[in-house]
Scaffold this active site. Sequence first.
Site, PDB file in Angstrom:
ATOM      1  N   ARG A  39      34.572  29.560  50.267  1.00 32.93           N
ATOM      2  CA  ARG A  39      35.915  29.210  50.726  1.00 32.93           C
ATOM      3  C   ARG A  39      36.076  27.740  51.094  1.00 32.93           C
ATOM      4  O   ARG A  39      37.148  27.153  50.872  1.00 32.93           O
ATOM      5  CB  ARG A  39      36.313  30.116  51.901  1.00 32.93           C
ATOM      6  N   ALA A  72      31.981  36.482  39.187  1.00 31.97           N
ATOM      7  CA  ALA A  72      31.362  37.694  38.636  1.00 31.97           C
ATOM      8  C   ALA A  72      31.940  37.918  37.240  1.00 31.97           C
ATOM      9  O   ALA A  72      33.148  38.108  37.083  1.00 31.97           O
ATOM     10  CB  ALA A  72      31.682  38.881  39.537  1.00 31.97           C
ATOM     11  N   TYR A 113      28.176  46.432  44.431  1.00 33.25           N
ATOM     12  CA  TYR A 113      28.416  46.642  43.006  1.00 33.25           C
ATOM     13  C   TYR A 113      27.218  47.367  42.391  1.00 33.25           C
ATOM     14  O   TYR A 113      26.250  47.706  43.093  1.00 33.25           O
ATOM     15  CB  TYR A 113      28.752  45.306  42.323  1.00 33.25           C
ATOM     16  N   ARG A 163      21.448  37.453  43.037  1.00 32.84           N
ATOM     17  CA  ARG A 163      22.143  37.579  44.334  1.00 32.84           C
ATOM     18  C   ARG A 163      21.942  38.996  44.852  1.00 32.84           C
ATOM     19  O   ARG A 163      22.211  39.961  44.135  1.00 32.84           O
ATOM     20  CB  ARG A 163      23.637  37.265  44.195  1.00 32.84           C
ATOM     21  N   GLN A 184      27.485  34.085  36.680  1.00 31.90           N
ATOM     22  CA  GLN A 184      27.065  35.278  37.416  1.00 31.90           C
ATOM     23  C   GLN A 184      27.379  36.506  36.555  1.00 31.90           C
ATOM     24  O   GLN A 184      28.536  36.769  36.229  1.00 31.90           O
ATOM     25  CB  GLN A 184      27.792  35.388  38.761  1.00 31.90           C
ATOM     26  N   CYS A 210      35.621  35.295  42.248  1.00 33.99           N
ATOM     27  CA  CYS A 210      36.563  35.922  41.321  1.00 33.99           C
ATOM     28  C   CYS A 210      37.909  35.220  41.402  1.00 33.99           C
ATOM     29  O   CYS A 210      38.418  34.982  42.499  1.00 33.99           O
ATOM     30  CB  CYS A 210      36.783  37.387  41.677  1.00 33.99           C
ATOM     31  N   SER A 260      29.584  28.841  45.118  1.00 40.56           N
ATOM     32  CA  SER A 260      29.318  30.283  45.171  1.00 40.56           C
ATOM     33  C   SER A 260      30.288  31.003  44.239  1.00 40.56           C
ATOM     34  O   SER A 260      31.449  30.600  44.117  1.00 40.56           O
ATOM     35  CB  SER A 260      29.504  30.757  46.617  1.00 40.56           C
ATOM     36  N   PRO A 261      29.840  32.054  43.576  1.00 38.22           N
ATOM     37  CA  PRO A 261      30.727  32.753  42.637  1.00 38.22           C
ATOM     38  C   PRO A 261      31.998  33.250  43.326  1.00 38.22           C
ATOM     39  O   PRO A 261      31.924  33.805  44.427  1.00 38.22           O
ATOM     40  CB  PRO A 261      29.883  33.946  42.166  1.00 38.22           C
TER      41      PRO A 261
END
Length: 357
Positions: free
Chosen positions: A324, A57, A182, A230, A99, A25, A22-23
């Site tokens: 995570r 992202a 966002y 997403r 992403q 940052c 999963s993306p």
Amino acid sequence: MSILFSPLTLRDITLKNRIVVSPMCMYSSQDGFATDWHLVHLGSRAVGGAALVLSEATAVVPEGRISPHDLGIWKDEHIEGLQRITKFISEQGAVPGIQLAHAGRKASSHRPWEGGGPIFPEEVNGWQTVAPSAIAFSENGPVPHELSLSEIENVIDAFEAAARRSLEAGFKVAEIHAAHGYLLHEFYSPISNQRTDKYGGSFENRIRLLLEVTERVRQVWPKDLPLLVRISATDWTEGGWTVDDSVALAKELKKLGVDLIDCSTGGNVPRASIPVGPGYQVKFAEQVKQEAGILTGAVGMITEARQAEEILASGQADVVLLARELLRDPYFPMHAAQELGAGHTWPPQYERAKPRQ
Ligand SMILES: Cc1cc2nc3c(=O)[nH]c(=O)nc-3n(C[C@H](O)[C@H](O)[C@H](O)COP(=O)(O)O)c2cc1C
């Protein structure tokens, strides 16, 4: 036979299993450039056996970064550093994905480990944020500039240019980030969009920007490569975006050639009441999959092999995205294969450590 370890073909790309990074940052760039951190971080997850490794992202314009340290793809100079990463990921038999993102009114923030929260435009390293309407995300937060029609056009152009650069950088999957409060989510959610022009008001108007971005990205993203979006499937707030809206949106995105909807939630309302727990967002992936007839990804507190297997086996989603847990254990796919008794190729360099089945 494990479904988690069965392949999935999206257009001409075959994922060797259903585990997606999963993306996430990393807040480890300067001026948007990828660094050794990105190579090692994303590369480790590819070595660990994930099928699709999505970048964090990645900002399509500098003012679309969440923090001054976000990864970016707004200029050609960014391509070379990303090429090194996509090459390494591909060499591990994984698929590199990017992403593409614009943080809208939640841009210009401190890194989490530096306290998080907004950096006001007049502060060092801060900038003026933009949004559909001049409504701050949080009380006393910075008020974003309401994008004009020509500025919206520039945003669409920026997503298209970023997609072209992504291709040149060697990415094989693109994901449009339209979740977590966002910019694109801000447009489709009635909470943050109070425009009265063709981008605001009705459902059709609020989803217009996401559809236009998707259309333009799809035009330059080759037909043989998958495009993901997403979304935040719900705002978890009375009067906000709902899962039924998400189903209707997914049907439109499908028509434009989107291959899979990555179903996250929330992020557009501070302090929304969210029943966080194992697999708490899976039901949204299930509903969008069933009712829109499109492949979906489930994400959010998926931490165990059997849990992931069950999500797929019960037809709730087509892939699982882990964030995570893959930070805690980059080798989760290897461990999961072992637990599920599934065949899984280890890197030859690590073969001598492979437990006997
Ligand atoms: C360190 C970190 C950074 C994240 N950055 C992004 C991001 O760049 N884009 C995004 O869509 N989600 C981001 N997320 C959300 C995750 O992709 C994921 O949706 C969320 O953490 C729930 O999954 P998990 O329970 O497996 O961690 C981030 C999460 C973490 C922990």
